[in-house]
Design a protein around this motif. Structure first.
Motif, PDB file in Angstrom:
ATOM      1  N   ALA A  67       0.809  -1.218   0.000  1.00 29.41           N
ATOM      2  CA  ALA A  67       0.000   0.000   0.000  1.00 29.41           C
ATOM      3  C   ALA A  67       0.840   1.265   0.000  1.00 29.41           C
ATOM      4  O   ALA A  67       0.351   2.343  -0.376  1.00 29.41           O
ATOM      5  N   ALA A  68       2.103   1.174   0.427  1.00 29.61           N
ATOM      6  CA  ALA A  68       2.951   2.364   0.537  1.00 29.61           C
ATOM      7  C   ALA A  68       3.797   2.626  -0.704  1.00 29.61           C
ATOM      8  O   ALA A  68       4.053   3.781  -1.053  1.00 29.61           O
ATOM      9  N   GLY A  69       4.271   1.566  -1.364  1.00 32.50           N
ATOM     10  CA  GLY A  69       5.144   1.782  -2.509  1.00 32.50           C
ATOM     11  C   GLY A  69       5.697   0.490  -3.062  1.00 32.50           C
ATOM     12  O   GLY A  69       5.268  -0.605  -2.693  1.00 32.50           O
ATOM     13  N   GLY A  70       6.668   0.615  -3.968  1.00 29.59           N
ATOM     14  CA  GLY A  70       7.216  -0.535  -4.682  1.00 29.59           C
ATOM     15  C   GLY A  70       8.386  -1.167  -3.967  1.00 29.59           C
ATOM     16  O   GLY A  70       9.039  -0.553  -3.119  1.00 29.59           O
ATOM     17  N   GLY A  71       8.644  -2.425  -4.356  1.00 29.89           N
ATOM     18  CA  GLY A  71       9.743  -3.175  -3.777  1.00 29.89           C
ATOM     19  C   GLY A  71      10.843  -3.445  -4.778  1.00 29.89           C
ATOM     20  O   GLY A  71      10.642  -3.350  -5.992  1.00 29.89           O
ATOM     21  N   CYS A  72      12.023  -3.816  -4.273  1.00 31.14           N
ATOM     22  CA  CYS A  72      13.194  -3.987  -5.128  1.00 31.14           C
ATOM     23  C   CYS A  72      13.073  -5.185  -6.072  1.00 31.14           C
ATOM     24  O   CYS A  72      13.809  -5.272  -7.050  1.00 31.14           O
ATOM     25  N   LEU A  73      12.160  -6.118  -5.791  1.00 30.12           N
ATOM     26  CA  LEU A  73      11.990  -7.283  -6.657  1.00 30.12           C
ATOM     27  C   LEU A  73      10.854  -7.119  -7.659  1.00 30.12           C
ATOM     28  O   LEU A  73      10.592  -8.018  -8.456  1.00 30.12           O
ATOM     29  N   ASP A  74      10.181  -5.977  -7.643  1.00 29.26           N
ATOM     30  CA  ASP A  74       9.134  -5.711  -8.628  1.00 29.26           C
ATOM     31  C   ASP A  74       9.757  -5.429  -9.995  1.00 29.26           C
ATOM     32  O   ASP A  74      10.787  -4.758 -10.092  1.00 29.26           O
ATOM     33  N   GLU A  75       9.122  -5.931 -11.045  1.00 30.73           N
ATOM     34  CA  GLU A  75       9.610  -5.625 -12.391  1.00 30.73           C
ATOM     35  C   GLU A  75       9.446  -4.146 -12.702  1.00 30.73           C
ATOM     36  O   GLU A  75      10.262  -3.542 -13.398  1.00 30.73           O
ATOM     37  N   VAL A  76       8.357  -3.550 -12.231  1.00 27.23           N
ATOM     38  CA  VAL A  76       8.116  -2.118 -12.416  1.00 27.23           C
ATOM     39  C   VAL A  76       7.827  -1.502 -11.051  1.00 27.23           C
ATOM     40  O   VAL A  76       6.986  -2.004 -10.301  1.00 27.23           O
ATOM     41  N   ASP A  77       8.532  -0.433 -10.730  1.00 32.86           N
ATOM     42  CA  ASP A  77       8.314   0.279  -9.473  1.00 32.86           C
ATOM     43  C   ASP A  77       7.708   1.634  -9.803  1.00 32.86           C
ATOM     44  O   ASP A  77       8.357   2.482 -10.413  1.00 32.86           O
ATOM     45  N   GLU A  78       6.476   1.839  -9.393  1.00 36.50           N
ATOM     46  CA  GLU A  78       5.778   3.089  -9.685  1.00 36.50           C
ATOM     47  C   GLU A  78       5.972   4.138  -8.602  1.00 36.50           C
ATOM     48  O   GLU A  78       5.393   5.222  -8.671  1.00 36.50           O
ATOM     49  N   GLY A  79       6.762   3.814  -7.584  1.00 37.05           N
ATOM     50  CA  GLY A  79       7.089   4.798  -6.569  1.00 37.05           C
ATOM     51  C   GLY A  79       6.111   4.827  -5.422  1.00 37.05           C
ATOM     52  O   GLY A  79       5.222   3.984  -5.295  1.00 37.05           O
ATOM     53  N   LEU A  80       6.291   5.809  -4.541  1.00 39.93           N
ATOM     54  CA  LEU A  80       5.424   5.949  -3.377  1.00 39.93           C
ATOM     55  C   LEU A  80       3.981   6.234  -3.795  1.00 39.93           C
ATOM     56  O   LEU A  80       3.736   7.017  -4.718  1.00 39.93           O
ATOM     57  N   THR A  81       3.057   5.638  -3.090  1.00 43.27           N
ATOM     58  CA  THR A  81       1.649   5.955  -3.261  1.00 43.27           C
ATOM     59  C   THR A  81       1.301   7.179  -2.425  1.00 43.27           C
ATOM     60  O   THR A  81       2.126   7.668  -1.634  1.00 43.27           O
TER      61      THR A  81
END
Length: 329
Positions: free
Chosen positions: A134-148
């Motif tokens: 709910a807060a943001g993306g992780g280092c293992l995500d293929e795409v990180d959209e940043g902080l929510t």
């Protein structure tokens, strides 16, 4: 006329050692006495993980209550509520202990729990752990959209309460957003340098620079698969320190081991259920970790490489202590 004294000069006090992240077994009965392995002249501080994504608020509060009681009863340890408590541990040669959360999941979406956990001794928190929440993306995500939007509100609440914002395990975009939103220093408590070893858990030079621009600290960590091809040695750790120092200066570099005191159990799980972990964790077999005894040798290794005394003191503990003094309430 200057008087010359024949007395020997007073020896300098050994530097404070600041371990920004380590892991006891996440059980109420865990042996908190293991933290005494960080004990040394000059005193030590250890931040101990008390939960991450799978844990509820009740899990975390129950764990902390049990551990706090036994930390207080151990005369080698002392709870670090303020930086003054760390200084008291330094003078006594003891280990000051505070807590960290490796994910904001235990908040259950409730920002008021930031203060509740702070009051229980949690001084550092990661918004996300490896994958998006709910807060943001992780280092293992293929795409990180940043902080929510929630993640940004979380950072503001952490700033207000006095809890240190930590970008380790977050995605690169989320980490950069943390540095943009936070009005207090941001840290990477336990992350190595991707320019030296291309692992998704390591941070880019841009992340390190933006962290330093907040007044923060990059804590080089002692996990073999983050330092190199499963190379949990002091030599490998110092190579990453060298790179970070060249990049952002010795005033923005610190230490952590990410040492799990149940490392054998962790590696047994890794062997029995490799499908639970990505290939970048499993390809080298059992993961090597730097124990507290290894961390205690880093001071000599830095001096052997020609680091001056002020830089050694800063890297060993002074920099993370500075952040604590600026952020903790």
């Amino acid at each position: 006329m200057r008087t010359v004294s024949n007395e020997s000069p007073v020896p300098r006090r050994p530097p404070l050692l600041w371990e920004q992240h380590c892991c006891l077994p996440l059980e109420r009965t865990a042996d908190v006495g293991e933290l005494a392995r960080y004990r040394r002249p000059g005193g030590s501080f250890a931040s101990v993980n008390v939960g991450y994504a799978p844990h509820s608020a009740d899990d975390v509060t129950g764990l902390i209550a049990s551990w706090r009681e036994r930390i207080v009863a151990d005369d080698r340890l002392r709870l670090a509520v303020t930086v003054d408590d760390v200084e008291a541990a330094r003078r006594a040669g003891d280990v000051a202990v505070a807590f960290d959360l490796e994910d904001s999941g235990p908040l259950g979406g409730r920002l008021d729990r930031v203060r509740e956990f702070y009051d229980l001794g949690v001084r550092t928190m990661l918004p996300s752990y490896n994958t998006r929440n709910a807060a943001g993306g992780g280092c293992l995500d293929e795409v990180d959209e940043g902080l929510t939007a929630y993640g940004r509100a979380l950072v503001r609440e952490m700033n207000a309460v006095g809890m240190v914002v930590d970008g380790s395990h977050c995605g690169a975009r989320t980490g950069l957003d943390l540095c943009e939103v936070s009005e207090r220093p941001v840290v990477y408590s336990h992350s190595c340098m991707r320019a030296l070893w291309d692992h998704p858990r390591n941070i880019t030079d841009e992340q390190a620079r933006e962290c330093a621009a907040t007044g923060g600290v990059v804590g080089i960590t002692g996990v073999g698969i983050f330092l190199g091809p499963n190379e949990a040695t002091v030599e490998a750790l110092v190579r990453h320190i060298d790179h970070a120092v060249d990049l952002v200066g010795p005033e923005h570099v610190g230490l952590s081991t990410d040492f799990p005191f149940d490392a054998e159990d962790f590696n047994a799980l890794l062997e029995q259920h490799p499908e639970l972990f990505p290939d970048c964790y499993t390809r080298w077999g059992p993961i090597e970790f730097m124990p507290p005894e290894g961390l205690l040798t880093v001071e000599d290794a830095l001096r052997a490489r020609g680091y001056p005394d002020d830089a050694v003191r800063a890297i060993l503990g002074g920099n993370f202590r500075r952040v604590a003094a600026l952020v903790w309430r």
